[in-house]
Design a protein around this motif. Structure first.
Motif, short mmCIF file in Angstrom:
data_model
loop_
_atom_site.label_atom_id
_atom_site.label_comp_id
_atom_site.label_asym_id
_atom_site.label_seq_id
_atom_site.Cartn_x
_atom_site.Cartn_y
_atom_site.Cartn_z
N GLU A 251 43.82 61.45 56.62
CA GLU A 251 44.32 60.72 55.45
C GLU A 251 45.65 61.29 54.98
N GLN B 70 45.18 62.63 66.83
CA GLN B 70 44.20 62.79 65.76
C GLN B 70 44.62 61.98 64.54
N THR B 71 43.66 61.63 63.73
CA THR B 71 43.94 60.89 62.50
C THR B 71 43.53 61.73 61.30
N PHE C 117 39.99 52.26 64.03
CA PHE C 117 41.34 52.85 64.00
C PHE C 117 41.31 54.29 64.52
N ALA C 118 40.42 55.12 63.99
CA ALA C 118 40.35 56.52 64.41
C ALA C 118 39.91 56.63 65.87
N ASP D 108 46.79 49.56 57.94
CA ASP D 108 45.86 50.10 58.93
C ASP D 108 44.44 50.28 58.42
N PHE E 171 42.79 56.07 68.44
CA PHE E 171 43.71 57.18 68.62
C PHE E 171 43.01 58.40 69.24
N THR F 93 49.72 63.33 64.95
CA THR F 93 48.77 63.06 63.87
C THR F 93 49.12 61.72 63.25
N ILE F 94 48.15 60.85 63.12
CA ILE F 94 48.34 59.49 62.62
C ILE F 94 47.66 59.37 61.27
N LEU F 95 48.40 58.97 60.25
CA LEU F 95 47.83 58.70 58.93
C LEU F 95 47.71 57.19 58.76
N PRO F 96 46.61 56.69 58.22
CA PRO F 96 46.51 55.25 57.99
C PRO F 96 47.33 54.81 56.80
#
Length: 245
Positions: free
Chosen positions: A104, A101-102, A91-92, A85, A95, A78-81
């Protein structure tokens, strides 16, 4: 696993700004990422600032893809901006194409994970884990100085809930000195040093160096004529074999 502040592409962005830096973060990042995977996490969360530049070059994008390709399917990512970013277009989508998945924030019953730059509506989580600050402690006198990149734990009495601030996963950010209150970057009130505990990173160990108030007292003594040796000795009782695991 929870990581923060990869700042992939740091050297390329520095070069574009007119500063020549040797490329060293790529190999270090691959090695550190593999060490994380060796622990077989079920989920890996990156708490923001994946990239350094607002327009990452092809090398930065390829390194991020490589790290994700190294990750087994059994480990969700899981990627948080972060603040670096958020301006990135796509961006989303990037990934999503790389099987990550992204979000917040990541909210669990026992903790909340966020980047650290947008926390106005955070409420009172049972535990808040963030990055963004790049915490470090600098001990110095008139002749020399030593910087220690560190983890930070803020006690609940300071803000009404406990906070853990992660160091940058990347080896390239220099760190912001927690002894200088003007360096506080997190979107929360700056806690008093008596509520802040730091754990420095050195020689592949995490060493408990005690409350920040002790470092502030030592730094004040140094400015009043104390020695650098006195500053270093002030951490000695915590450095003798006391690793946090």
């Amino acid at each position: 696993a929870i990581l923060s502040d990869l700042h992939i592409g740091f050297e390329a962005a520095a070069h574009d700004a007119g500063n020549a830096l040797p490329e060293r973060s790529g190999p270090a990042m691959r090695q550190a990422w593999q060490q994380v995977l060796d622990r077989r996490p079920e989920q890996t969360i990156i708490a923001g600032d994946v990239f350094e530049a607002q327009a990452p070059d092809a090398g930065a994008l390829e390194l991020m893809r490589e790290l994700l390709d190294m990750t087994p399917a059994s480990c969700g990512v899981t990627i948080l901006p972060g603040n670096h970013d958020r301006p990135l277009p796509g961006f989303a989508e990037f990934f999503a194409g790389a099987h990550a998945q992204t979000a917040e924030r990541v909210v669990r019953p026992n903790l909340v994970v966020a980047h650290g730059d947008k926390l106005a509506d955070i409420g009172r989580p049972p535990l808040l884990v963030i990055g963004h600050q790049h915490p470090a402690v600098i001990l110095r006198d008139r002749l020399q100085a030593a910087k220690m990149i560190c983890f930070v734990a803020v006690e609940p009495a300071a803000l009404g809930f406990p906070v853990v601030i992660l160091p940058p996963f990347s080896p390239t950010p220099l760190g912001s000195n927690l002894l200088a209150r003007r360096k506080w970057a997190v979107d929360l009130p700056a806690p008093g040093p008596q509520w802040v505990r730091s754990a420095g990173i050195g020689h592949e160990q995490v060493l408990d160096v005690g409350p920040l108030s002790g470092r502030v007292d030592a730094a004040q003594k140094a400015r009043c004529g104390g020695s650098f040796d006195t500053l270093m000795q002030s951490t000695a009782p915590h450095r003798k074999g006391r690793a946090i695991t």
